[in-house]
Enzyme design. Structure first.
Site, PDB file in Angstrom:
ATOM      1  N   HIS A 119      26.707   9.064  31.358  1.00 55.03           N
ATOM      2  CA  HIS A 119      25.705   8.633  32.431  1.00 55.03           C
ATOM      3  C   HIS A 119      26.952   7.573  33.503  1.00 55.03           C
ATOM      4  O   HIS A 119      25.357   6.455  33.957  1.00 55.03           O
ATOM      5  CB  HIS A 119      24.325   7.444  31.808  1.00 55.03           C
ATOM      6  CG  HIS A 119      23.578   8.939  31.111  1.00 55.03           C
ATOM      7  ND1 HIS A 119      23.688   9.476  30.499  1.00 55.03           N
ATOM      8  CD2 HIS A 119      22.189  10.292  31.716  1.00 55.03           C
ATOM      9  CE1 HIS A 119      22.486  10.842  29.826  1.00 55.03           C
ATOM     10  NE2 HIS A 119      21.621  10.609  31.365  1.00 55.03           N
ATOM     11  N   GLU A 153      22.844  23.233  37.379  1.00 52.16           N
ATOM     12  CA  GLU A 153      23.266  23.185  39.094  1.00 52.16           C
ATOM     13  C   GLU A 153      24.054  23.423  40.259  1.00 52.16           C
ATOM     14  O   GLU A 153      24.016  23.649  40.929  1.00 52.16           O
ATOM     15  CB  GLU A 153      24.529  21.499  39.017  1.00 52.16           C
ATOM     16  CG  GLU A 153      23.997  20.096  38.431  1.00 52.16           C
ATOM     17  CD  GLU A 153      23.204  20.769  36.569  1.00 52.16           C
ATOM     18  OE1 GLU A 153      22.955  19.472  35.836  1.00 52.16           O
ATOM     19  OE2 GLU A 153      23.751  21.809  36.563  1.00 52.16           O
TER      20      GLU A 153
END
Length: 727
Positions: free
Chosen positions: A527, A457
């Site tokens: 999530h 990321e």
């Protein structure tokens, strides 16, 4: 200047390899002048610090030969530079002046690097293509990668570099060359950072023309190299990266350093790939004036370093080769001493910044997303066809990519297929993101504009910062908000402050799309995360979070067209919900940031919320109106930073009761700031305490029974509405 004549106009230095890259007599003299200029500027800063005329000093001494060599091998204003705080000498070699450097030391208003906002040694120059750095180590490696990618992109797509005006096409002035090199430097301690290794991966894979310079002085403050680097030598660890040119040199030797730099630059310019020059230098002064290296370095070690001082070694070369005699060296040094003193006198007398300038350049002053130009009306051509948030986000991306050739899209799994051959003939459908929001982009626009990044990321955001600084418009994706944290360093310490720390000289207006939130039935800890308050606590980055399809399209288009960096939060649960579907509002529909939406007008109670809580609050509001006749006004903020205080205040003054609701945890959440401000500024308008509704102060569990209890539900909002209305 007194100089001793020599028999040849060219000085052929000793050794067969050195002779391959001769330096002229004039170049040798200039080489020494720049080295000495750098050292004396360091020394003058030390004096100024002791006189309390400056507030910090970090030494660049001992690195001069390696860095002047780099400066003489590269082209200012042509190549691009991402230096670190020991790079005084290369900046002087490129054309930075002593006065410019000392203006930063005193924090002057006319400091061209930052206007008094950054510490000394944070080199910045638009004229020289020296890009604003931070104090963080190795972060600039990824910016350099993005910058090199941008240069390559513009050379392949010159239409993207054209200047446009009007219709929000205020593109930056873009210059590019087919053979430019991007320079990036770090210390040997910084090679421990993940961003360094992530950058090597991309530079190697893409054969980018990036010149790495590792300035190895043996210490990261007090930590010796062997504690940072296995085996104590970074060159041995990286030797197997493909497509690289490597050189390891004595960085205190001017000629050896120059030869290595010339070869490395030539390799990069040829298009064969990146290069890395590992220079062994010394640190004759402490890391900075905030510490004393004698606390952790033995006297004999310091004495050994002194024998390798590049200034003394260069003097020996000049005399030995008959370029200058002692009198000539002394005359040159007196001239430099006078130059440094003159610059210091001017810097100390320079005007200091005005307090009124503090907030200048925190955000764009040219094309802010709050601008009224972004308030447009929808033009509905297919009113009978309602589309999901996912559909309209995908449509917006396609619209904008067709309109603006600067836009590129990358992230994890966003391409249709990395191996393009699989797409030909319709053999496969294509991926297009784990939620399919980028589906079809690569197929239409090609792999130069849409591609899969490594699973890293920081790599995604760091490269995008470098691209945007060069004039591209990256729209990148972090696959799940839960995994944004490796990029947090790049967002908080780099992206957010890029414009402010350079006093408006550089900016990086990119868009980061991030699926966020829970209510997924099984999303669990990794999530289902929220955490938007951490990013709204970061000045310099705009944060938006739509709750429906039309707002998502309008806000995303504004994010892409504006000149600020934007964190665009997309609630996963809302991607394909029936709630919030809308017809396509046209290719120029935009919504300004900082303007809330009244989802449901009311007179008895205000609810302020956003994201996936909007439909849940609406359900509760409709129920309480049916059952108790309580009329709730529901405000969807849409934009979290900035947020629409006027809309909140107007509603609270009307209803005199307010609930602030959000999905994230209650404590230290986004709603706390709004609740506090309501209590502070609207106290006399309230007939009941400000109430907050949010998640439990814990993580989201996998079992739906637990998830439902953890996250705020319509029933929780209903009970809060009933309680506040009865107060």
């Amino acid at each position: 200047m007194a100089e001793k004549s020599v028999k040849s106009a060219e000085v052929r230095l000793r050794g067969r390899e050195a002779a391959e890259h001769p330096l002229s007599r004039e170049q040798m003299i200039e080489f020494y002048r720049l080295m000495y200029l750098s050292r004396k500027t360091d020394d003058r800063e030390i004096v100024l610090k002791r006189q309390q005329k400056i507030f910090f000093q970090i030494s660049c001494a001992g690195h001069e030969a390696l860095l002047v060599a780099a400066g003489m091998a590269l082209k200012p204003g042509y190549d691009w530079f991402f230096p670190y705080y020991r790079d005084r000498a290369i900046c002087l070699a490129l054309g930075n002046t002593v006065e410019e450097q000392l203006l930063q030391s005193v924090g002057a208003a006319d400091d061209p690097a930052s206007g008094g906002r950054q510490m000394p040694s944070h080199w910045t120059s638009k004229r020289l293509n020296v890009v604003t750095p931070s104090s963080a180590t190795a972060t600039q490696c990824l910016h350099a990668i993005g910058c090199a990618e941008a240069g390559r992109y513009f050379s392949r797509h010159p239409e993207a570099a054209e200047k446009h005006t009007g219709d929000y096409r205020e593109f930056k002035d873009v210059t590019f060359h087919g053979d430019e090199v991007t320079y990036v430097s770090i210390g040997e301690g910084s090679t421990s950072q993940g961003e360094f290794w992530e950058s090597l991966n991309t530079a190697s894979n893409s054969k980018l023309p990036v010149l790495y310079v590792v300035e190895d002085n043996g210490y990261a403050i007090s930590t010796p190299v062997e504690a940072n680097t296995p085996g104590g030598n970074i060159s041995r660890l990286i030797a197997n990266f493909p497509n690289f040119h490597f050189a390891e040199v004595d960085g205190t030797d001017a000629v050896e350093s120059y030869k290595a730099m010339v070869e490395a630059v030539a390799y990069c310019r040829s298009g064969r790939g990146p290069a890395l020059v590992h220079g062994h230098v010394i640190r004759p002064y402490s890391h900075s004036m905030s510490e004393d290296e004698r606390d952790y370095r033995a006297a004999d070690e310091l004495e050994a370093d002194a024998l390798r001082d590049p200034i003394s070694k260069m003097q020996v070369v000049l005399i030995r080769e008959g370029i200058l005699d002692v009198a000539g060296i002394n005359a040159l040094e007196r001239q430099v001493d006078a130059e440094v003193q003159w610059a210091a006198d001017r810097a100390v007398a320079a005007k200091l910044p005005e307090v009124s300038s503090i907030l200048k350049h925190q955000y764009s002053e040219d094309l802010s997303p709050t601008d009224s130009r972004f308030a447009t009306d929808p033009v509905v051509a297919d009113a009978g066809t309602e589309r999901t948030m996912a559909d309209l986000i995908n449509t917006c991306l396609k619209d904008e990519m067709r309109r603006d050739p600067r836009i590129v899209v990358f992230g994890e799994d966003v391409a249709d297929a990395t191996r393009e051959g699989a797409l030909k003939g319709g053999k496969i459908k294509g991926k297009g993101g784990v939620f399919k929001l980028t589906a079809g982009l690569q197929t239409e626009f090609g792999s130069d504009r849409v591609w899969n990044s490594p699973l890293a990321e920081a790599n995604i955001v760091g490269r995008a910062i470098g691209m945007a600084a060069r004039g591209m418009k990256p729209v990148v994706e972090i696959q799940f908000f839960d995994y944004i944290w490796p990029a947090m360093h790049q967002i908080r310490n780099e992206l957010s402050v890029f414009r402010w720390r350079s006093n408006g000289t550089f900016s990086s207006p990119l868009v980061i799309r991030v699926p966020i939130g829970g209510y997924l039935t099984g999303g669990s800890i990794y999530h289902s995360q929220s955490g938007e308050s951490i990013f709204t606590h970061t000045p310099g980055v705009r944060v938006v979070m739509p709750s429906n399809a039309q707002d998502a399209l309008g806000l995303l288009r504004t994010a892409i067209r504006c000149d600020d960096p934007v964190l665009f939060l997309e609630h996963k649960r809302l991607y394909r919900e029936t709630f919030g579907r809308a017809a396509y509002p046209g290719p120029d529909y935009t919504i300004p940031f900082g303007k809330a939406k009244i989802v449901r007008p009311g007179k008895d109670l205000t609810v302020v919320t956003y994201g996936a809580v909007v439909p849940r609050a609406l359900q509760a509001a409709q129920k309480i109106h049916r059952e108790a006749g309580i009329d709730v006004e529901l405000i969807d903020l849409r934009s979290l930073s900035p947020y629409d205080w006027d809309a909140i205040a107007t509603s609270v003054k009307k209803t005199n009761r307010v609930i602030v609701a959000h999905e994230d945890m209650l404590s230290w959440g986004y709603g706390a700031e709004i609740a506090a401000r309501i209590g502070e500024e609207l106290f006399h308008d309230l007939d009941a305490p400000v109430r907050r509704v949010a998640a439990m102060d814990t993580f989201v569990a996998y079992q739906p029974l637990l998830e439902d209890a953890i996250l705020p539900q319509p029933e929780d909002l209903y009970r809060a509405m009933k309680d506040i209305a009865a107060f």
